[in-house]
Design a protein around this motif. Structure first.
Motif, short mmCIF file in Angstrom:
data_model
loop_
_atom_site.label_atom_id
_atom_site.label_comp_id
_atom_site.label_asym_id
_atom_site.label_seq_id
_atom_site.Cartn_x
_atom_site.Cartn_y
_atom_site.Cartn_z
N GLN A 129 0.86 -1.18 0.00
CA GLN A 129 0.00 0.00 0.00
C GLN A 129 0.89 1.23 0.00
OE1 GLN A 129 -3.53 -0.09 2.72
NE2 GLN A 129 -2.59 1.76 3.53
N ASP A 130 0.66 2.15 -0.95
CA ASP A 130 1.50 3.35 -0.99
C ASP A 130 0.95 4.39 0.00
OD1 ASP A 130 -0.38 5.07 -2.13
OD2 ASP A 130 0.44 4.94 -4.14
N PRO A 131 1.67 5.53 0.17
CA PRO A 131 1.26 6.51 1.19
C PRO A 131 -0.15 7.08 0.96
CG PRO A 131 3.52 6.92 0.52
CD PRO A 131 2.99 5.87 -0.41
N ASN A 132 -0.65 6.98 -0.29
CA ASN A 132 -2.01 7.46 -0.57
C ASN A 132 -3.07 6.39 -0.34
OD1 ASN A 132 -1.22 10.05 -1.29
ND2 ASN A 132 -0.87 9.48 -3.43
N GLY A 133 -2.63 5.21 0.10
CA GLY A 133 -3.59 4.12 0.33
C GLY A 133 -3.86 3.31 -0.92
N VAL A 134 -3.13 3.59 -2.01
CA VAL A 134 -3.30 2.86 -3.26
C VAL A 134 -2.54 1.53 -3.20
CG1 VAL A 134 -2.89 2.90 -5.78
CG2 VAL A 134 -3.55 5.01 -4.55
N THR A 135 -3.17 0.44 -3.64
CA THR A 135 -2.51 -0.87 -3.66
C THR A 135 -1.70 -1.02 -4.94
OG1 THR A 135 -4.25 -1.85 -2.33
CG2 THR A 135 -2.90 -3.36 -3.63
N SER A 176 2.39 10.31 4.50
CA SER A 176 3.80 10.19 4.84
C SER A 176 4.32 8.88 4.28
CB SER A 176 3.95 10.21 6.36
OG SER A 176 5.10 9.51 6.76
N ILE A 177 5.62 8.86 3.91
CA ILE A 177 6.16 7.61 3.36
C ILE A 177 6.08 6.48 4.38
CG2 ILE A 177 7.68 8.61 1.60
CD1 ILE A 177 10.01 8.24 3.56
N PRO A 214 10.68 19.27 -6.44
CA PRO A 214 10.73 17.99 -7.16
C PRO A 214 9.53 17.85 -8.10
CG PRO A 214 11.01 17.67 -4.79
CD PRO A 214 10.59 19.09 -4.99
N GLU A 215 9.73 17.03 -9.14
CA GLU A 215 8.62 16.70 -10.06
C GLU A 215 8.50 15.17 -10.05
OE1 GLU A 215 10.65 18.07 -13.48
OE2 GLU A 215 10.98 20.01 -12.51
N LEU A 216 7.83 14.63 -9.05
CA LEU A 216 7.77 13.19 -8.88
C LEU A 216 6.65 12.57 -9.71
CD1 LEU A 216 8.34 13.06 -5.02
CD2 LEU A 216 10.00 12.58 -6.84
N GLU A 217 6.89 11.31 -10.12
CA GLU A 217 5.81 10.57 -10.78
C GLU A 217 4.79 10.15 -9.72
OE1 GLU A 217 7.42 7.55 -13.50
OE2 GLU A 217 9.20 8.81 -13.64
N GLU A 218 3.60 9.78 -10.18
CA GLU A 218 2.51 9.57 -9.21
C GLU A 218 2.74 8.35 -8.32
OE1 GLU A 218 -0.60 7.29 -9.92
OE2 GLU A 218 0.80 6.21 -11.21
N ASN A 219 3.70 7.46 -8.71
CA ASN A 219 4.00 6.33 -7.84
C ASN A 219 5.34 6.48 -7.11
OD1 ASN A 219 5.62 6.02 -10.05
ND2 ASN A 219 5.36 3.80 -10.21
N GLU A 220 5.89 7.71 -7.15
CA GLU A 220 7.15 7.99 -6.43
C GLU A 220 6.85 8.80 -5.17
OE1 GLU A 220 11.06 8.39 -9.23
OE2 GLU A 220 9.57 9.96 -9.51
N PHE A 221 7.42 8.37 -4.05
CA PHE A 221 7.23 9.08 -2.79
C PHE A 221 8.60 9.20 -2.15
CE2 PHE A 221 3.51 6.66 -3.89
CZ PHE A 221 2.51 7.60 -3.83
N ILE A 222 9.18 10.37 -2.24
CA ILE A 222 10.57 10.57 -1.83
C ILE A 222 10.67 11.79 -0.94
CG2 ILE A 222 12.87 11.18 -2.69
CD1 ILE A 222 12.20 9.65 -5.27
#
Lengths: 204, 204
Positions: A30-36, B2-3, B153-161
């Protein structure tokens, strides 16, 4: 007989049923947004159940009259079909501490007998790709001991390792030279050399 | 958000037919004695055909009035189910040089605009286990430039840094502190810190 006589004969996909040492893993998280989401990675099958690391790398420094030198190894590595430059290293045996593994592997691979002086945090080799990890263990070698006068490795019959030493202060230039000679630089020794270089350049 | 909200939901074996990013390889090779042996390893499927590396790591150093600081990142890594401490890094795009990838990834992941000052040898992350590799690219960041005043930063929607900086001279102690706080230390930054430590202690 020389390690440079090693060569790849063929490569191909490895089926899961056949794999004894490695495996691929699919992780659903699960990512930080709750997306699987899912992630693919690789693992060793050899880590002992009670161990938190796969193995150890050994920073073994010899105190010579001409300056400090580090023990390195040349070894043929089939995954990249090249001779690598690495620190002495090995996998943990069941029930063994990182420090015990370091002293044992150093003796087996180089013949030197040493004493542990420092244990690193657990370090992950490539944590976006695999879970393999190690501790770097610093080992001090007393060159005045009789057992270190004429060190003899005790290699297994499928291990072919050439041991050599290089001056610590020039490790970055040595890595560049060894690459120019066709060797592959292990990232653990390469970034260690890079740290020495930066400390020297920036006077840290 | 949060990550640290990331978490593993389930893990299991990954079948070869299903794998899109990784693969297992069986290598048949000849050892120095002429004996035929096999070796198991893992690879990424994403390395561009014309590239000799998978990706780059970026040593980005900020020259602050209080001393030199290095840019690090916290990132959740599903293969180990932990938050790692890594240098900014990324995979090479097709047709891109290592230096171009470094400047692009640094901008995307941290917002900073920099100039390449040094390119390392190719470094192999764990060459007994996999073929993954990278070059470490040193990037100098001019903090007086307008574009570096408020880097975004310009992160992709599946990047959490999460981006942060630490003083270079204390990097080893910072790594130990971050591990004590529950973070996993990437080996590339861990051994880099170790090199700085050794250079300081032994006055290299």
């Amino acid at each position: 007989m020389s390690i440079s006589d090693s060569k790849v004969l063929s490569t191909g996909p490895l089926a899961e049923e056949e794999a004894r040492w490695t495996k691929l893993v699919k992780t659903t998280y699960q990512d930080p947004n709750g997306v699987t989401r899912t992630w693919e990675s690789a693992e060793r099958r050899t880590r002992p159940k009670d161990a938190d690391i796969d193995g150890v790398g050994i920073v073994a420094i010899l105190d010579k009259p001409t300056g400090k030198e580090i023990i390195l190894q040349k070894q043929y590595r089939p995954p990249i079909d090249m001779i690598t430059i690495e620190v002495p290293a090995g996998l943990i045996d069941a029930g063994e501490t990182a420090e015990q593994a370091a002293v044992r592997e150093l003796k087996e691979e180089t013949g030197y007998v040493g004493v542990v002086t420092e244990t690193s945090p657990i370090m992950y080799n490539d944590p976006g790709f695999c879970n393999t990890n190690l501790r770097m263990i610093h080992v001090s070698i007393d060159m005045s001991l009789p057992e270190n006068q004429n060190p003899q490795p005790e290699l297994e019959e499928n291990e072919f390792i050439e041991v050599f030493t290089v001056p610590l202060a020039n490790l970055w230039d040595e890595c560049k030279k060894l690459e120019a000679e066709g060797c592959a630089i292990d990232a653990r020794i390469g970034t260690f050399a890079e740290g020495i270089l930066i400390a020297q350049r920036l006077k840290l």
